[in-house]
Design a protein around this motif. Structure first.
Motif, PDB file in Angstrom:
ATOM      1  N   SER A 104       0.828  -1.213   0.000  1.00  0.00           N
ATOM      2  CA  SER A 104       0.000   0.000   0.000  1.00  0.00           C
ATOM      3  C   SER A 104       0.855   1.253   0.000  1.00  0.00           C
ATOM      4  CB  SER A 104      -0.921   0.006   1.217  1.00  0.00           C
ATOM      5  OG  SER A 104      -0.168  -0.039   2.423  1.00  0.00           O
ATOM      6  N   GLU A 143      -1.807   2.091  -7.953  1.00  0.00           N
ATOM      7  CA  GLU A 143      -2.482   2.542  -6.732  1.00  0.00           C
ATOM      8  C   GLU A 143      -1.603   2.299  -5.501  1.00  0.00           C
ATOM      9  OE1 GLU A 143      -6.376   0.789  -6.624  1.00  0.00           O
ATOM     10  OE2 GLU A 143      -7.118   2.151  -8.178  1.00  0.00           O
ATOM     11  N   TRP A 170      -0.344  10.987  -4.579  1.00  0.00           N
ATOM     12  CA  TRP A 170       0.378   9.716  -4.553  1.00  0.00           C
ATOM     13  C   TRP A 170       1.772   9.858  -3.948  1.00  0.00           C
ATOM     14  CZ3 TRP A 170      -2.564   5.663  -5.397  1.00  0.00           C
ATOM     15  CH2 TRP A 170      -3.741   5.857  -6.137  1.00  0.00           C
ATOM     16  N   CYS A 238      -2.570   5.766  11.380  1.00  0.00           N
ATOM     17  CA  CYS A 238      -1.736   5.227  10.321  1.00  0.00           C
ATOM     18  C   CYS A 238      -0.883   4.089  10.875  1.00  0.00           C
ATOM     19  CB  CYS A 238      -0.842   6.320   9.730  1.00  0.00           C
ATOM     20  SG  CYS A 238       0.377   6.974  10.888  1.00  0.00           S
ATOM     21  N   THR A 270      -5.644   6.380   1.786  1.00  0.00           N
ATOM     22  CA  THR A 270      -6.361   6.756   0.563  1.00  0.00           C
ATOM     23  C   THR A 270      -5.749   8.038  -0.006  1.00  0.00           C
ATOM     24  OG1 THR A 270      -7.949   8.029   1.876  1.00  0.00           O
ATOM     25  CG2 THR A 270      -8.528   5.756   1.349  1.00  0.00           C
ATOM     26  N   VAL A 271      -6.037   8.289  -1.277  1.00  0.00           N
ATOM     27  CA  VAL A 271      -5.545   9.510  -1.934  1.00  0.00           C
ATOM     28  C   VAL A 271      -6.712  10.445  -2.187  1.00  0.00           C
ATOM     29  CG1 VAL A 271      -3.612   8.320  -2.989  1.00  0.00           C
ATOM     30  CG2 VAL A 271      -5.758   8.480  -4.213  1.00  0.00           C
TER      31      VAL A 271
END
Length: 271
Positions: A104, A143, A170, A238, A270-271
């Protein structure tokens, strides 16, 4: 605020089976896995079917995975074209591995330090930006979030400048609190406050303020009490990579829990 602990393991030829054997225990403990892709010789030769096989193990055990891209003796901003090319190829190789492993987050070291003379810093930055723009294209396709980690930077100015220039969801930030205590003029908690809107990962370890010892959390000068307060104020949720030895794992967790950190499952970034 809940944080997921990530166990860090180096990926190379001798560790592949060891990692697979460790996965059920990692999952049972509710931890994730951070794979250290620092062995560039191994990375150049690894069959991608072996990486795909490892990913199946990770997927079967539902292990959330992050990666640290190659960084040892790599200088992506070097003025020497051959040094720059080798660094670029090594880092992109690691990024491709992280993609196959469906990580991720992939952590990146820029290699900036105060030994780069001010008159050469803009050139250094442009070379790094060119590499990052290439990496961002691949990361978005896969991703996969890239996270710049502070290492030898004396403060956050250069990293902030690079993040602002790229301006992509990103590309985010990984705060390494041990490095902050050892190499920076900014206190560890200041890195949390300054980059709170961009942090997707935290690296925890401790030291004496002089050498990057990777001691147990609480066994050094980092000061995880003000770090906790900064995390709380920033409302961070996180993963935390505990970059400590096996013997230092439990003392680190105990120290962090005593301060107030809570550990469990966290959503994917997430972005």
């Amino acid at each position: 605020m809940i944080y997921r602990l990530q166990r860090q393991m180096k990926l190379n030829e001798s560790s592949m089976e060891e990692i697979k054997k460790a996965l059920p225990g990692i999952r049972e403990a509710g931890h994730g896995l951070d794979l250290l892709l620092s062995d560039t010789a191994y990375n150049r030769e690894v069959p991608f079917k072996d990486l795909e096989d490892l990913y199946r193990y990770l997927s079967d055990e539902k292990i959330p995975t992050t990666c640290h891209l190659p960084y040892i003796n790599l200088h992506p901003g070097s003025r020497d074209p051959e040094v720059h090319r080798y660094a670029k190829d090594s880092i992109l190789e690691g990024l491709e591995m992280a993609s196959v492993l469906h990580a991720s987050i992939a952590v990146l070291h820029l290699g900036f330090c105060n030994h780069i003379p001010p008159k050469h810093q803009e050139g250094w930055k442009e070379r790094v930006l060119a590499l990052l723009r290439e990496m961002i294209e691949q990361a978005e396709e896969e991703e996969l979030i890239l996270a710049i980690e502070n290492t030898y930077e004396p403060d956050g100015e250069m990293i902030r400048s690079v993040l602002d220039e790229i301006d992509s969801p990103w590309l985010r930030f990984c705060a390494d609190l041990g490095h902050a205590a050892c190499f920076a003029r900014m206190a560890p908690e200041e890195w949390i406050s300054e980059f709170k809107d961009r942090i997707v990962l935290l690296n925890f370890h401790d030291n004496d303020g002089l050498d990057d010892l990777h001691n147990a959390c609480g066994d050094g000068v980092v000061g995880y009490e003000p770090v906790f307060e900064a995390c709380k104020e920033a409302d961070l949720t996180c993963p935390i990579v505990l970059e400590v030895s096996e013997e230092a794992w439990e003392p680190s967790v105990a120290h962090l829990k005593e301060i107030g950190f809570e550990f469990g499952e966290v959503p994917a970034p997430t972005v």
